[in-house]
Design an enzyme around this catalytic site. Structure first.
Site, PDB file in Angstrom:
ATOM      1  N   HIS A 204       9.929  -5.385   3.775  1.00 36.30           N
ATOM      2  CA  HIS A 204       8.974  -4.864   2.792  1.00 36.30           C
ATOM      3  C   HIS A 204       8.147  -3.778   3.493  1.00 36.30           C
ATOM      4  O   HIS A 204       6.927  -3.866   3.589  1.00 36.30           O
ATOM      5  CB  HIS A 204       8.109  -5.992   2.221  1.00 36.30           C
ATOM      6  CG  HIS A 204       7.523  -5.684   0.869  1.00 36.30           C
ATOM      7  ND1 HIS A 204       7.710  -6.488  -0.233  1.00 36.30           N
ATOM      8  CD2 HIS A 204       6.752  -4.658   0.437  1.00 36.30           C
ATOM      9  CE1 HIS A 204       7.073  -5.979  -1.280  1.00 36.30           C
ATOM     10  NE2 HIS A 204       6.478  -4.863  -0.888  1.00 36.30           N
TER      11      HIS A 204
ATOM     12  N   ASN B   3      13.026  -4.610  -0.154  1.00 30.73           N
ATOM     13  CA  ASN B   3      12.180  -4.389  -1.304  1.00 30.73           C
ATOM     14  C   ASN B   3      12.151  -2.901  -1.634  1.00 30.73           C
ATOM     15  O   ASN B   3      11.759  -2.082  -0.795  1.00 30.73           O
ATOM     16  CB  ASN B   3      10.746  -4.852  -1.033  1.00 30.73           C
ATOM     17  CG  ASN B   3       9.845  -4.602  -2.233  1.00 30.73           C
ATOM     18  OD1 ASN B   3      10.000  -5.240  -3.268  1.00 30.73           O
ATOM     19  ND2 ASN B   3       8.933  -3.633  -2.123  1.00 30.73           N
TER      20      ASN B   3
ATOM     21  N   ARG C 147       7.201 -15.812  -3.082  1.00 28.37           N
ATOM     22  CA  ARG C 147       7.943 -14.744  -2.416  1.00 28.37           C
ATOM     23  C   ARG C 147       7.020 -14.057  -1.408  1.00 28.37           C
ATOM     24  O   ARG C 147       5.962 -13.552  -1.777  1.00 28.37           O
ATOM     25  CB  ARG C 147       8.441 -13.734  -3.470  1.00 28.37           C
ATOM     26  CG  ARG C 147       9.152 -12.572  -2.856  1.00 28.37           C
ATOM     27  CD  ARG C 147       9.567 -11.473  -3.837  1.00 28.37           C
ATOM     28  NE  ARG C 147       9.858 -10.305  -3.029  1.00 28.37           N
ATOM     29  CZ  ARG C 147       9.679  -9.050  -3.391  1.00 28.37           C
ATOM     30  NH1 ARG C 147       9.223  -8.755  -4.599  1.00 28.37           N
ATOM     31  NH2 ARG C 147       9.935  -8.059  -2.576  1.00 28.37           N
TER      32      ARG C 147
ATOM     33  N   ASP D 154      -5.355  -3.975   9.123  1.00 24.72           N
ATOM     34  CA  ASP D 154      -5.618  -4.710  10.373  1.00 24.72           C
ATOM     35  C   ASP D 154      -5.975  -6.170  10.105  1.00 24.72           C
ATOM     36  O   ASP D 154      -5.574  -7.059  10.843  1.00 24.72           O
ATOM     37  CB  ASP D 154      -6.767  -4.061  11.160  1.00 24.72           C
ATOM     38  CG  ASP D 154      -6.347  -2.739  11.804  1.00 24.72           C
ATOM     39  OD1 ASP D 154      -5.201  -2.307  11.589  1.00 24.72           O
ATOM     40  OD2 ASP D 154      -7.183  -2.147  12.525  1.00 24.72           O
TER      41      ASP D 154
HETATM   42  C1  GBH Z   1       5.652  -2.322  -5.561  1.00 26.30           C
HETATM   43  O1  GBH Z   1       5.618  -0.963  -5.405  1.00 26.30           O
HETATM   44  C2  GBH Z   1       5.686  -2.894  -4.178  1.00 26.30           C
HETATM   45  O2  GBH Z   1       6.816  -3.693  -3.966  1.00 26.30           O
HETATM   46  C3  GBH Z   1       4.454  -3.643  -3.799  1.00 26.30           C
HETATM   47  O3  GBH Z   1       4.369  -3.728  -2.417  1.00 26.30           O
HETATM   48  C4  GBH Z   1       3.258  -2.959  -4.425  1.00 26.30           C
HETATM   49  O4  GBH Z   1       2.056  -3.548  -3.996  1.00 26.30           O
HETATM   50  C5  GBH Z   1       3.377  -3.097  -5.918  1.00 26.30           C
HETATM   51  O5  GBH Z   1       4.622  -2.665  -6.385  1.00 26.30           O
HETATM   52  C6  GBH Z   1       2.300  -2.363  -6.689  1.00 26.30           C
HETATM   53  O6  GBH Z   1       2.359  -0.985  -6.455  1.00 26.30           O
HETATM   54  O7  GBH Z   1      -0.954   6.209  -6.916  1.00 26.30           O
HETATM   55  O8  GBH Z   1       0.553   7.879  -7.781  1.00 26.30           O
HETATM   56  O9  GBH Z   1       0.288   7.592  -5.406  1.00 26.30           O
HETATM   57  C7  GBH Z   1       5.721  -0.189  -6.561  1.00 26.30           C
HETATM   58  C8  GBH Z   1       5.687   1.233  -6.106  1.00 26.30           C
HETATM   59  C9  GBH Z   1       4.207   2.392  -4.702  1.00 26.30           C
HETATM   60  C10 GBH Z   1       4.014   2.439  -7.111  1.00 26.30           C
HETATM   61  C11 GBH Z   1       2.900   3.129  -4.607  1.00 26.30           C
HETATM   62  C12 GBH Z   1       2.729   3.157  -6.974  1.00 26.30           C
HETATM   63  C13 GBH Z   1       1.501   4.730  -5.711  1.00 26.30           C
HETATM   64  C14 GBH Z   1       1.619   5.814  -6.747  1.00 26.30           C
HETATM   65  N1  GBH Z   1       4.322   1.674  -5.951  1.00 26.30           N
HETATM   66  N2  GBH Z   1       2.722   3.947  -5.776  1.00 26.30           N
HETATM   67  S1  GBH Z   1       0.288   6.946  -6.691  1.00 26.30           S
END
Ligand code: GBH
Length: 483
Positions: free
Chosen positions: A129, A173, A84, A59
């Protein structure tokens, strides 16, 4: 001469650009100001606080809706060549459709873009995104083939309004993240779990949406604006855990290229090894057609070649091995590991910032070379790479080490493997809303105090480190851990 070679190796090529990234839902806040409509992330976090680590939401986030000038100042102090950021679709088009464009949305992104340019920082803009207008989710979101046309409408408005000043566009993305984590596992917005089906429908719709936006740019905008359009895909690097499992590691690499192959391969369409396996498994399960939807020959041609560069997000690597019967498989990063009965683990020696984010720098170089071997000698732009800690550490030595060791691998890929890499982007400029981890994962070069109503920003040691890399256009490897 060895000494000279070593020094030369530390320099980035002339024209190589450095940036940092954020995304609208993660930083903007102001979720309901003016005529902005809710996105699927507003709805998801408001309805399911228990699914977020600290029960928080975006929020307010970093309040960058109000503090955008402060963010530009930070980018300028770092010496960034580019920044970016992403456009919030429901902020610009509250109906989801182009019949109504928000004046407030236009004003906000014009201010940000103009402010960056006045400060000598190039804007690099992501159209999607992950914050889909909730209204479009009511129609099925990315499982509705018609969304490809809605996305094209949105891209048309954004290219038309900002294309005179924005010369680098990313349509999407990480389709892998929102198709798999959202539609396969249901763990993120919109929280729809359609395992083994929803994720693959999403993949096809997103490929078509991307191609429509790219082709629209070609026919309507390219001649006058002369920009570049691509998307950015997240890849992990996969290595076999045991000898004899190279084929399984290669299958995982190809599975993660599901969202690249249709665009970048010479043949177009899905990666053949993956398409074949999913078709076989679907048949065994009694489906009359593959759960991975086929492309028509026209669709293959329509999507193939719709890129001006390869956008790449890299964070981490995994070891691959055949799962033991009944073994519980992790869903991250993608469902295919369970589809194919493959277990993904990390080597204990790979240092971890978060459970999922283990640091294995050589994986970055191997991935870049693999992509070049798959798709040819094309331009690669690294659009995300970065490290998180769960505490807001100010002297963030671990992050400095991560950046140095990964930048070293980028240099090796450029100099030794002759991969054509032209840009590097740190994730992230500032701490922000890390999706279901809420504010508990700190990715920022700059610390944000989320208890402060003014969201005070304070550069960390890594910010000073990155600024020095950018200023010298080279890497000081005297502290290198020598991977
Ligand atoms: C990218 O996602 C994204 O583009 C960005 O928005 C994000 O902030 C950044 O990288 C860092 O994560 O904890 O096991 O549930 C990468 C994909 C999505 C990987 C969320 C980690 C959580 C895994 N990410 N995910 S878990």
């Amino acid at each position: 001469s060895l000494l000279v070679a070593a020094c030369v190796g530390r320099k980035f090529p002339p024209g190589f650009k450095f940036g940092a990234a954020t995304a609208s839902y993660q930083v903007e806040g102001a979720w309901n100001v003016s005529d902005k409509s809710p996105s699927i992330w507003d709805t998801f976090t408001h309805d399911n606080p228990d699914l977020i680590a600290d029960k928080s939401n975006g929020d307010v986030a970093c309040d960058s809706y109000r503090l955008w000038e402060t963010d530009i100042g930070l980018a300028k102090d770092l010496g960034l060549d580019f920044y970016r950021f992403s456009i919030s679709w429901p902020r610009l088009l509250p109906n989801g459709h182009s019949n109504y464009v928000s004046e407030d949305g236009k004003r906000y992104y014009n201010n940000l873009i103009n402010g960056l340019i006045e400060n000598g920082i190039e804007p690099v803009v992501t159209l999607y995104h992950w914050d889909l207008p909730q209204k479009l989710q009511e129609f099925g979101g990315w499982t509705n083939p018609d969304l490809a046309s809605s996305f094209e409408e949105y891209a048309d408005v954004a290219f038309g309004l900002f294309g005179d000043r924005v010369k680098t566009w990313l349509t999407f993305n990480e389709p892998v993240s929102f198709c798999e984590i959202s539609y396969e596992a249901g763990k993120t917005a919109p929280g729809v779990a359609l395992p083994g089906i929803g994720n693959y429908i999403c993949a096809k719709v997103v490929m078509l949406a991307h191609a429509r936006a790219y082709r629209l740019y070609d026919t309507k905008f390219r001649a006058k604006y002369r920009g570049k359009v691509g998307l950015t895909n997240q890849h992990l690097w996969f290595e076999p855990k045991n000898s004899g499992e190279e084929e399984n590691a290669e299958l995982m690499r190809n599975l993660m290229a599901l969202y690249s192959y249709p665009i970048y391969s010479k043949t177009g369409g899905w990666p053949p090894s993956v398409e074949k396996r999913i078709a076989e498994i679907s048949a065994k399960q009694g489906y009359s057609r593959s759960r991975l939807p086929e492309f028509t020959p026209e669709e293959i041609e329509f999507i193939k070649g719709t890129y001006d560069f390869y956008g790449l997000n890299y964070y981490t690597s995994r070891l691959v091995e055949t799962a033991k019967p009944g073994e519980k498989l992790t869903w991250f990063p993608l469902s295919g590991s369970s589809e194919f009965g493959l277990a993904l683990t990390a080597d204990p020696s790979w240092k971890a910032g978060l459970a999922w984010l283990v640091s294995y720098p050589p994986g970055f170089r191997r991935l870049l070379l693999w992509l070049k071997q798959q798709f040819g000698d094309i331009e690669f732009k690294i659009m995300e790479n970065g490290y998180a800690t769960s505490e807001p550490v100010m002297y963030d030595e671990e992050r400095v080490n991560y950046y140095r060791d990964h930048l070293e691998q980028v240099l090796l890929a450029i100099n030794e493997d002759k991969v054509f890499v032209t840009a590097y982007t740190a994730w992230s400029l500032i701490d922000n809303y890390e999706w279901t981890s809420g504010y508990t994962s700190r990715f920022g070069l700059v610390n944000v105090d989320f208890n402060d109503p003014n969201r005070k920003r304070t550069p960390r040691a890594s910010a000073h480190y990155y600024a020095a890399v950018i200023k010298s256009h080279s890497l000081d490897l005297s502290q290198s851990r020598g991977y």
